[in-house]
Scaffold this motif. Structure first.
Motif, PDB file in Angstrom:
ATOM      1  N   ALA A  56       0.810  -1.291  -0.115  1.00  0.00           N
ATOM      2  CA  ALA A  56       0.048   0.086   0.057  1.00  0.00           C
ATOM      3  C   ALA A  56       0.960   1.399   0.029  1.00  0.00           C
ATOM      4  O   ALA A  56       0.610   2.252  -0.499  1.00  0.00           O
ATOM      5  N   VAL A  57       1.949   1.169   0.777  1.00  0.00           N
ATOM      6  CA  VAL A  57       2.813   2.455   0.971  1.00  0.00           C
ATOM      7  C   VAL A  57       3.499   2.725  -0.566  1.00  0.00           C
ATOM      8  O   VAL A  57       3.519   3.670  -1.103  1.00  0.00           O
ATOM      9  N   ALA A  58       3.787   1.546  -1.142  1.00  0.00           N
ATOM     10  CA  ALA A  58       4.741   1.762  -2.385  1.00  0.00           C
ATOM     11  C   ALA A  58       3.660   2.068  -3.544  1.00  0.00           C
ATOM     12  O   ALA A  58       4.018   2.911  -4.334  1.00  0.00           O
ATOM     13  N   ALA A  59       2.308   1.781  -3.638  1.00  0.00           N
ATOM     14  CA  ALA A  59       1.490   2.171  -4.328  1.00  0.00           C
ATOM     15  C   ALA A  59       0.959   3.684  -4.241  1.00  0.00           C
ATOM     16  O   ALA A  59       0.878   4.438  -5.165  1.00  0.00           O
ATOM     17  N   ALA A  60       1.031   4.110  -3.014  1.00  0.00           N
ATOM     18  CA  ALA A  60       0.836   5.545  -2.754  1.00  0.00           C
ATOM     19  C   ALA A  60       1.914   6.426  -3.258  1.00  0.00           C
ATOM     20  O   ALA A  60       1.653   7.573  -3.656  1.00  0.00           O
ATOM     21  N   LEU A  61       2.919   5.879  -3.057  1.00  0.00           N
ATOM     22  CA  LEU A  61       4.172   6.694  -3.341  1.00  0.00           C
ATOM     23  C   LEU A  61       4.315   6.518  -5.078  1.00  0.00           C
ATOM     24  O   LEU A  61       4.771   7.650  -5.457  1.00  0.00           O
ATOM     25  N   ASP A  62       4.009   5.477  -5.730  1.00  0.00           N
ATOM     26  CA  ASP A  62       3.655   5.523  -7.019  1.00  0.00           C
ATOM     27  C   ASP A  62       3.086   6.483  -7.647  1.00  0.00           C
ATOM     28  O   ASP A  62       3.122   7.295  -8.431  1.00  0.00           O
ATOM     29  N   ALA A  63       1.853   6.572  -7.049  1.00  0.00           N
ATOM     30  CA  ALA A  63       0.779   7.705  -7.328  1.00  0.00           C
ATOM     31  C   ALA A  63       1.157   9.090  -7.065  1.00  0.00           C
ATOM     32  O   ALA A  63       0.699   9.968  -7.583  1.00  0.00           O
ATOM     33  N   LYS A  64       2.190   9.264  -6.115  1.00  0.00           N
ATOM     34  CA  LYS A  64       2.758  10.787  -5.922  1.00  0.00           C
ATOM     35  C   LYS A  64       3.768  11.035  -6.978  1.00  0.00           C
ATOM     36  O   LYS A  64       4.130  12.036  -7.051  1.00  0.00           O
ATOM     37  N   GLY A  65       4.166  10.044  -7.793  1.00  0.00           N
ATOM     38  CA  GLY A  65       5.349  10.310  -8.734  1.00  0.00           C
ATOM     39  C   GLY A  65       6.393  10.095  -8.240  1.00  0.00           C
ATOM     40  O   GLY A  65       7.748  10.339  -8.976  1.00  0.00           O
ATOM     41  N   VAL A  66       6.664   9.097  -7.128  1.00  0.00           N
ATOM     42  CA  VAL A  66       8.213   8.879  -6.645  1.00  0.00           C
ATOM     43  C   VAL A  66       8.498   7.653  -7.566  1.00  0.00           C
ATOM     44  O   VAL A  66       7.831   6.726  -7.520  1.00  0.00           O
ATOM     45  N   PRO A  67       9.687   7.772  -8.158  1.00  0.00           N
ATOM     46  CA  PRO A  67      10.299   6.910  -9.015  1.00  0.00           C
ATOM     47  C   PRO A  67      10.988   5.844  -8.312  1.00  0.00           C
ATOM     48  O   PRO A  67      11.406   5.988  -7.097  1.00  0.00           O
ATOM     49  N   SER A  68      11.100   4.645  -8.884  1.00  0.00           N
ATOM     50  CA  SER A  68      12.077   3.559  -8.540  1.00  0.00           C
ATOM     51  C   SER A  68      11.578   2.853  -7.194  1.00  0.00           C
ATOM     52  O   SER A  68      12.446   2.814  -6.235  1.00  0.00           O
TER      53      SER A  68
ATOM     54  N   ASP B  63      23.660   7.161   3.484  1.00  0.00           N
ATOM     55  CA  ASP B  63      23.669   6.385   2.282  1.00  0.00           C
ATOM     56  C   ASP B  63      22.722   5.347   2.184  1.00  0.00           C
ATOM     57  O   ASP B  63      22.520   4.871   1.270  1.00  0.00           O
ATOM     58  N   SER B  64      21.634   5.295   3.425  1.00  0.00           N
ATOM     59  CA  SER B  64      20.931   4.132   3.218  1.00  0.00           C
ATOM     60  C   SER B  64      19.266   4.491   3.457  1.00  0.00           C
ATOM     61  O   SER B  64      18.499   3.793   3.449  1.00  0.00           O
ATOM     62  N   VAL B  65      19.175   5.977   3.492  1.00  0.00           N
ATOM     63  CA  VAL B  65      17.730   6.516   3.829  1.00  0.00           C
ATOM     64  C   VAL B  65      17.404   7.541   2.815  1.00  0.00           C
ATOM     65  O   VAL B  65      18.244   8.113   2.463  1.00  0.00           O
ATOM     66  N   THR B  66      16.214   7.528   2.581  1.00  0.00           N
ATOM     67  CA  THR B  66      15.437   8.919   1.775  1.00  0.00           C
ATOM     68  C   THR B  66      14.130   9.174   2.069  1.00  0.00           C
ATOM     69  O   THR B  66      13.724   8.827   3.174  1.00  0.00           O
ATOM     70  N   SER B  67      13.692  10.188   1.227  1.00  0.00           N
ATOM     71  CA  SER B  67      12.261  10.775   1.729  1.00  0.00           C
ATOM     72  C   SER B  67      11.556  11.092   0.430  1.00  0.00           C
ATOM     73  O   SER B  67      12.408  11.258  -0.667  1.00  0.00           O
ATOM     74  N   VAL B  68      10.491  11.524   0.492  1.00  0.00           N
ATOM     75  CA  VAL B  68       9.496  11.905  -0.434  1.00  0.00           C
ATOM     76  C   VAL B  68      10.361  13.074  -1.430  1.00  0.00           C
ATOM     77  O   VAL B  68      10.407  13.439  -2.350  1.00  0.00           O
ATOM     78  N   LEU B  69      10.621  13.990  -0.296  1.00  0.00           N
ATOM     79  CA  LEU B  69      11.302  15.267  -0.649  1.00  0.00           C
ATOM     80  C   LEU B  69      12.607  14.995  -1.265  1.00  0.00           C
ATOM     81  O   LEU B  69      12.849  15.394  -2.425  1.00  0.00           O
ATOM     82  N   LEU B  70      13.378  14.072  -0.843  1.00  0.00           N
ATOM     83  CA  LEU B  70      14.694  14.100  -1.396  1.00  0.00           C
ATOM     84  C   LEU B  70      14.623  13.273  -2.634  1.00  0.00           C
ATOM     85  O   LEU B  70      15.300  13.520  -3.776  1.00  0.00           O
ATOM     86  N   ALA B  71      13.306  12.227  -2.860  1.00  0.00           N
ATOM     87  CA  ALA B  71      13.329  11.639  -4.207  1.00  0.00           C
ATOM     88  C   ALA B  71      12.531  12.275  -5.225  1.00  0.00           C
ATOM     89  O   ALA B  71      12.791  12.261  -6.385  1.00  0.00           O
ATOM     90  N   THR B  72      11.771  13.552  -4.841  1.00  0.00           N
ATOM     91  CA  THR B  72      11.036  14.175  -5.985  1.00  0.00           C
ATOM     92  C   THR B  72      11.408  15.479  -6.030  1.00  0.00           C
ATOM     93  O   THR B  72      10.924  16.224  -6.913  1.00  0.00           O
ATOM     94  N   GLY B  73      11.891  16.020  -4.872  1.00  0.00           N
ATOM     95  CA  GLY B  73      12.172  17.653  -4.843  1.00  0.00           C
ATOM     96  C   GLY B  73      11.004  18.355  -4.396  1.00  0.00           C
ATOM     97  O   GLY B  73      11.149  19.547  -4.226  1.00  0.00           O
ATOM     98  N   GLU B  74      10.082  17.780  -3.868  1.00  0.00           N
ATOM     99  CA  GLU B  74       8.922  18.525  -3.670  1.00  0.00           C
ATOM    100  C   GLU B  74       8.395  17.892  -2.283  1.00  0.00           C
ATOM    101  O   GLU B  74       8.229  16.750  -1.871  1.00  0.00           O
ATOM    102  N   GLU B  75       7.698  18.883  -1.460  1.00  0.00           N
ATOM    103  CA  GLU B  75       7.357  18.677  -0.042  1.00  0.00           C
ATOM    104  C   GLU B  75       5.670  17.815  -0.372  1.00  0.00           C
ATOM    105  O   GLU B  75       5.121  18.323  -1.476  1.00  0.00           O
TER     106      GLU B  75
END
Lengths: 249, 70
Positions: free
Chosen positions: A83-95, A149-161
């Motif tokens: 579910a989290v992965a699908a929500a991130l897909d829908a937000k446009g988070v890649p990979s 080197d091992s964590v990220t966020s939606v902001l880091l992945a997309t540049g958007e809050e």
């Protein structure tokens, strides 16, 4: 509202997981989710603390009462990661991909962790609480240097809050659809669904000194490894790391 | 005699009773983990703990007897 899971928002809470459990024990039937804009005593697996700078990340715990047998309950944890992965897909988070059993990765870095709990009485599954910690608006400087080197966020992945309430709604939409499907047709589809997003299928994984090729996910959510000497090993607990690649646990 | 059994395939992470101790019905006896899901397992009936067959850190199959209460 386009999801049936009721959302309760706290400005500040010690632990959304504790609130959800108290609701369940008081007889709340759910489905309901509790989120805190600021969580002061969040925790990860086995009592580890969960790093969550105030107001930046999503801390949410969902109380569900799926119609499953106790032995099937862990599949709800795997389902939550889908579910989290699908929500991130829908937000446009890649990979976006998954690490067994229920971590969510972006470009191989951890963006979300799931803390599932269950309560069983006799032969019945009473309820499941799915704690979700999703890194939303964190910058690298919000994490300890050893995790950079091992964590990220939606902001880091997309540049958007992403507004945390919108993130919660996006997540609950996906979880709601999957929860409904489980109650309608059972959980047989979960391993297949999960496997399509698996980051490490076919890779060599290691756990407690055991190495094997990641072959599949069992019908109850176990990790199936094939060792170099051809043995099929089923793992039901803990986690397994890909050799040569580090990710946060 | 009421056995506390493993509700799912997984690992015992904590045993909360000792042999000889009296437990109540529904009292948490063992905490298990499966696919990162944590789950307390309770005594189905009250009584004295007769035998602890489970070991912390070991994996068990659904249905395996963990603790004997009688």
């Amino acid at each position: 509202m386009d999801h049936a899971i009721k959302l309760i928002v706290y400005e500040e809470a010690a632990s959304t997981q504790d609130i959800a459990r108290e609701l369940a024990q008081a007889g709340e039937q759910g489905p309901v989710a509790v989120m805190a804009l600021k969580q002061t005593a969040g925790r990860g697996r086995s009592g580890r603390s969960w790093i969550s700078p105030p107001g930046k990340n999503l801390a949410l715990s969902a109380l569900l009462r799926p119609k499953l047998a106790p032995r099937e309950a862990p599949l709800i944890g795997l389902l939550a990661s889908v579910a989290v992965a699908a929500a991130l897909d829908a937000k446009g988070v890649p990979s976006v991909s998954l690490k067994w059993p229920n971590d969510v990765l972006v470009d191989g870095k951890k963006i979300a962790g799931i803390l599932p709990e269950a309560s069983v009485k006799g032969d019945s599954l009473e309820f499941v609480i799915i704690g979700i910690g999703l890194n939303v608006n964190s910058r690298l400087s919000d994490f300890p240097p050893e995790l950079h080197d091992s964590v990220t966020s939606v902001l880091l992945a997309t540049g958007e809050e992403w507004d945390l309430r919108d993130a919660a709604r996006g997540l609950l939409r996906e979880m709601d659809a999957l929860h409904i499907r489980v109650n309608e047709e059972g959980c047989g589809f979960v391993p297949y669904f999960w496997e399509t997003r698996w980051a490490h299928k076919g890779r060599i994984l290691t756990r407690d000194g055991l190495e094997g090729r990641a072959e599949g996910i069992g019908p109850l959510g176990s990790l199936i490894l094939r060792t170099a000497d051809g043995r099929r090993v089923e793992i039901n607990s803990g986690q397994a790391e890909p050799i040569g690649v580090e990710t946060a646990s | 005699m009421a056995d506390v059994t493993m509700p799912m395939n997984g690992k015992v992470i904590s045993i909360k009773v000792q042999v000889g101790q009296t437990v109540e019905e529904d009292q948490e006896v063992v905490i298990i983990e499966a696919m990162k899901m944590e789950l307390p397992v309770a005594a189905p009936e009250g009584g004295a703990v007769k035998e602890i067959r489970a070991k912390e850190g070991e994996s068990y199959q659904a249905g395996d007897v963990l603790v004997v209460v009688g």
